[in-house]
Design a protein around this motif. Structure first.
Motif, PDB file in Angstrom:
ATOM      1  N   PHE A 497       0.482  -1.370   0.020  1.00 51.72           N
ATOM      2  CA  PHE A 497      -0.145   0.028   0.025  1.00 51.72           C
ATOM      3  C   PHE A 497       0.700   1.226  -0.085  1.00 51.72           C
ATOM      4  N   ALA A 498       2.147   1.041   0.363  1.00 49.43           N
ATOM      5  CA  ALA A 498       3.013   2.419   0.434  1.00 49.43           C
ATOM      6  C   ALA A 498       3.364   2.788  -0.417  1.00 49.43           C
ATOM      7  N   LEU A 499       4.189   1.969  -1.088  1.00 47.69           N
ATOM      8  CA  LEU A 499       4.716   1.504  -2.651  1.00 47.69           C
ATOM      9  C   LEU A 499       3.193   2.451  -3.493  1.00 47.69           C
ATOM     10  N   PHE A 500       2.396   1.796  -3.885  1.00 50.27           N
ATOM     11  CA  PHE A 500       0.944   2.563  -4.216  1.00 50.27           C
ATOM     12  C   PHE A 500       0.747   4.011  -4.406  1.00 50.27           C
ATOM     13  N   TRP A 501       0.243   4.180  -2.648  1.00 51.07           N
ATOM     14  CA  TRP A 501       0.266   5.635  -2.430  1.00 51.07           C
ATOM     15  C   TRP A 501       1.377   6.750  -3.128  1.00 51.07           C
ATOM     16  N   LEU A 502       2.529   6.377  -2.863  1.00 52.62           N
ATOM     17  CA  LEU A 502       4.218   6.711  -3.291  1.00 52.62           C
ATOM     18  C   LEU A 502       4.196   7.267  -3.894  1.00 52.62           C
ATOM     19  N   ARG A 503       3.728   5.713  -5.665  1.00 47.06           N
ATOM     20  CA  ARG A 503       4.690   5.982  -6.645  1.00 47.06           C
ATOM     21  C   ARG A 503       3.113   4.886  -8.201  1.00 47.06           C
ATOM     22  N   GLY A 504       2.149   5.692  -7.125  1.00 47.38           N
ATOM     23  CA  GLY A 504       0.454   4.385  -8.192  1.00 47.38           C
ATOM     24  C   GLY A 504       0.026   5.904  -8.560  1.00 47.38           C
ATOM     25  N   GLY A 505       0.217   7.436  -8.102  1.00 51.83           N
ATOM     26  CA  GLY A 505      -0.077   8.192  -8.612  1.00 51.83           C
ATOM     27  C   GLY A 505      -0.552   9.081 -10.703  1.00 51.83           C
ATOM     28  N   LYS A 506       1.208   8.614 -10.894  1.00 48.98           N
ATOM     29  CA  LYS A 506       1.271   9.275 -11.861  1.00 48.98           C
ATOM     30  C   LYS A 506       0.906   8.727 -13.152  1.00 48.98           C
ATOM     31  N   MET A 507       0.309   9.401 -14.376  1.00 50.66           N
ATOM     32  CA  MET A 507       0.228   8.623 -15.679  1.00 50.66           C
ATOM     33  C   MET A 507       0.913   8.877 -16.256  1.00 50.66           C
ATOM     34  N   PRO A 508       1.444   8.244 -17.063  1.00 49.30           N
ATOM     35  CA  PRO A 508       2.478   8.101 -17.614  1.00 49.30           C
ATOM     36  C   PRO A 508       2.497   8.275 -19.337  1.00 49.30           C
ATOM     37  N   LYS A 509       3.017   8.981 -19.577  1.00 51.13           N
ATOM     38  CA  LYS A 509       2.965   9.340 -20.787  1.00 51.13           C
ATOM     39  C   LYS A 509       2.105   8.520 -21.975  1.00 51.13           C
ATOM     40  N   GLY A 510       1.385   8.269 -22.875  1.00 51.22           N
ATOM     41  CA  GLY A 510       0.908   7.672 -24.081  1.00 51.22           C
ATOM     42  C   GLY A 510       0.536   6.042 -23.428  1.00 51.22           C
ATOM     43  N   ASP A 511      -0.243   6.435 -22.030  1.00 47.19           N
ATOM     44  CA  ASP A 511      -1.039   5.075 -21.787  1.00 47.19           C
ATOM     45  C   ASP A 511      -1.350   4.268 -22.375  1.00 47.19           C
ATOM     46  N   GLU A 512      -2.981   4.765 -22.234  1.00 47.45           N
ATOM     47  CA  GLU A 512      -3.799   4.564 -24.167  1.00 47.45           C
ATOM     48  C   GLU A 512      -3.974   4.857 -25.299  1.00 47.45           C
ATOM     49  N   ALA A 513      -2.183   5.774 -25.583  1.00 50.55           N
ATOM     50  CA  ALA A 513      -2.448   6.600 -26.874  1.00 50.55           C
ATOM     51  C   ALA A 513      -2.173   5.209 -27.856  1.00 50.55           C
ATOM     52  N   ASP A 514      -1.495   4.325 -27.662  1.00 50.55           N
ATOM     53  CA  ASP A 514      -0.632   3.228 -28.976  1.00 50.55           C
ATOM     54  C   ASP A 514      -1.976   1.913 -29.094  1.00 50.55           C
ATOM     55  N   PHE A 515      -2.901   2.189 -28.376  1.00 55.95           N
ATOM     56  CA  PHE A 515      -3.772   0.616 -28.600  1.00 55.95           C
ATOM     57  C   PHE A 515      -5.685   1.178 -29.177  1.00 55.95           C
TER      58      PHE A 515
END
Length: 515
Positions: A497-515
């Motif tokens: 949960f700590a990992l999720f809270w610290l690193r799970g909120g940033k949207m990567p570039k092109g997350d759905e763009a190439d699909f």
């Protein structure tokens, strides 16, 4: 009391689909106008539009097999608490897991399980889950050869023994070319081993054909009927329980029993129950199968029925089999445990409630067909995962064969070995897959500023279950006390949960763009 509780549990499952399923669908943000893979890149092999009823039944058979039969029977030994896990596990964990991973796969162009994980948990998680999932698919496919082949060999041997000329044929089997392959240290092989090898070869041949052919040629045509067989088997036994005056539904049930560990040998309910009943509550295997049906859906609007709804249907099957396991043995978990393996319980209950001919036929068909239906889709999933990774189009039969051959060579190798030690860890492996999928779904939702707790809460719970099981189970190397294992499992869950809270909120570039 027992009948009222059963009907209440059944009603909760239906209500869960109608209410919580709609809520989770809104949280995800289903877009019914968004093109699906079958509309944007149909290939006539894997991306093939299928009618909704076929997708429903194929998905049910893909994720179920004998899972919601054997698991709930084993879990019923803990008593009525198993009913609570089936109901609430299905609604708030299993169906959410299946819906979110299936819908995410749709958004990613029907991407396979490792790709969905990698898109949300990172490239290292992608590559680890790639290797892990392919190995798991081969293992599932290989293991589900042995049971059906053994039963077919046993029944064939019985038939030959009763036939006038059967003895001569049985003697010939001991010296035929196949006997040399399965001969023991003394250089001889029994007719039973030869028959088992023969049927194993036939099943692998069927697996291979079903893996490389377009999905609408075999799976799309016959699997709906097999799924109906699975449903008919459960509901016919339930109906027989209701009309037979010698039995009652969940007899001697008291409200306190739902919160009591009734295991005759005192095995701890936490965490063993939550790993024992996987199919019928929550199972990571489902997330590996959903992309196969995501390639056949005409609209994202079908996702709630095909993923959340199918899991609820499996929950109904699990509920029925927990009820049968307890009711057939007078509500006594000790009598259920003493009856033997789940296959024996299914056989005794089927023949006892439906008669030798009807019940025996159902058992035979179920124990043969249902595992095979799980095994062949496991190999097909393995091929699709490899195709995604290698960016290898599957329109060509030659390409499909090239990807399938190494999978089957490994499957044959595993099927010939001793799976006892590996299979003991299967339940934990399966639930760990579910944990990873739920964390990936939680990240997907949080990045889009949506209510991630629908995935985060079951992820926390299942991570604690798997962590405790890993350190407690006596077949694993740790074998710590329950107290230490529990606190360690909770710590693992908190760390995730700590990992999720610290690193799970940033949207990567092109997350759905190439699909």
């Amino acid at each position: 009391m027992g009948m009222v509780c059963f009907l209440a549990a059944l009603g909760l499952l239906v209500l869960g689909y109608a209410v919580y399923g709609v809520f989770v669908e809104k949280v995800f943000g289903i877009d019914r106008a968004r093109p699906t893979p079958v509309q944007s890149r149909a290939d006539g092999v894997d991306c093939v539009a299928l009618p909704a009823y076929k997708i429903f039944f194929i998905q049910l058979l893909n994720i179920a097999g004998l899972g919601p039969v054997f698991g709930p029977i084993l879990g019923a030994v803990y008593g009525p608490a198993a009913l609570l896990w089936v109901v609430f596990g299905s609604i708030f964990a299993g169906a959410v897991h299946d819906f979110l991973t299936g819908a995410m796969s749709l958004r990613y162009g029907a991407a396979s399980y490792p790709e969905v994980i990698g898109r949300n948990l990172g490239k290292y998680a992608r590559w680890f889950m790639l290797v892990f999932t392919i190995w798991f698919m081969i293992l599932v496919g290989a293991v589900f050869v042995n049971g059906p082949a053994g039963l077919l060999a046993f029944k064939t041997g019985e038939l030959l023994h009763s036939w006038e000329g059967g003895s001569a044929l049985l003697d010939w089997l001991k010296t035929c070319p196949l006997a040399a392959v399965c001969a023991g240290p003394d250089g001889t092989a029994s007719a039973g081993k030869v028959l088992a090898l023969f049927f194993s070869i036939l099943i692998f041949i069927y697996y291979f054909i079903a893996t490389i052919l377009p999905i609408d040629k075999i799976i799309g045509r016959v699997y709906p009927f097999f799924a109906i067989l699975l449903l008919f088997m459960a509901f016919s036994l339930l109906a027989a329980l209701l009309v037979n005056p010698g039995y009652s539904i969940l007899p001697h049930l008291r409200p306190a029993d739902f919160f009591t560990n009734m295991h005759p040998k005192g095995a701890p309910l936490w965490p063993l129950l939550f790993v024992t009943i996987a199919c019928g509550a929550i199972s990571g295997f489902h997330a590996t199968q959903s992309p196969m049906m995501a390639r056949c859906m005409r609209s994202e609007g079908q996702a709630r029925l095909m993923f959340y709804g199918v899991m609820i249907a499996e929950g109904v099957l699990g509920l029925i089999w927990v009820t049968i396991g307890l009711s057939f043995y007078g509500g006594d978990p000790a009598a259920l445990l003493a009856a033997g393996a789940p296959a024996v319980v299914v056989s005794k209950a089927s023949e006892g409630l439906l008669g030798g001919l009807v019940g025996g036929t159902l058992v035979f068909l179920g124990v043969v067909i249902l595992p095979i239906s799980t095994g062949d889709t496991a190999f097909r999933t393995g091929r699709l995962i490899l195709a995604d990774v290698l960016r290898c189009g599957q329109g060509s039969l030659k390409r499909r064969i090239l990807l399938a051959v190494p999978l089957f060579l490994l499957g044959i190798y595993f099927a010939a070995g001793d799976f006892t030690a590996i299979w003991m860890a299967f339940g934990w492996t399966n639930q760990t897959l579910a944990c990873v999928a739920l964390w990936a779904a939680a990240v997907w939702l949080r990045r889009r500023k949506r209510l991630h707790w629908v995935a985060t809460a079951p992820a926390l719970f299942m991570t604690a279950v798997c962590g405790t099981y890993l350190f407690y189970f006596d077949k694993f190397p740790f074998r710590w006390s329950m107290t230490v294992s529990l606190w360690t499992g909770l710590a693992v869950s908190g760390f995730c949960f700590a990992l999720f809270w610290l690193r799970g909120g940033k949207m990567p570039k092109g997350d759905e763009a190439d699909f």
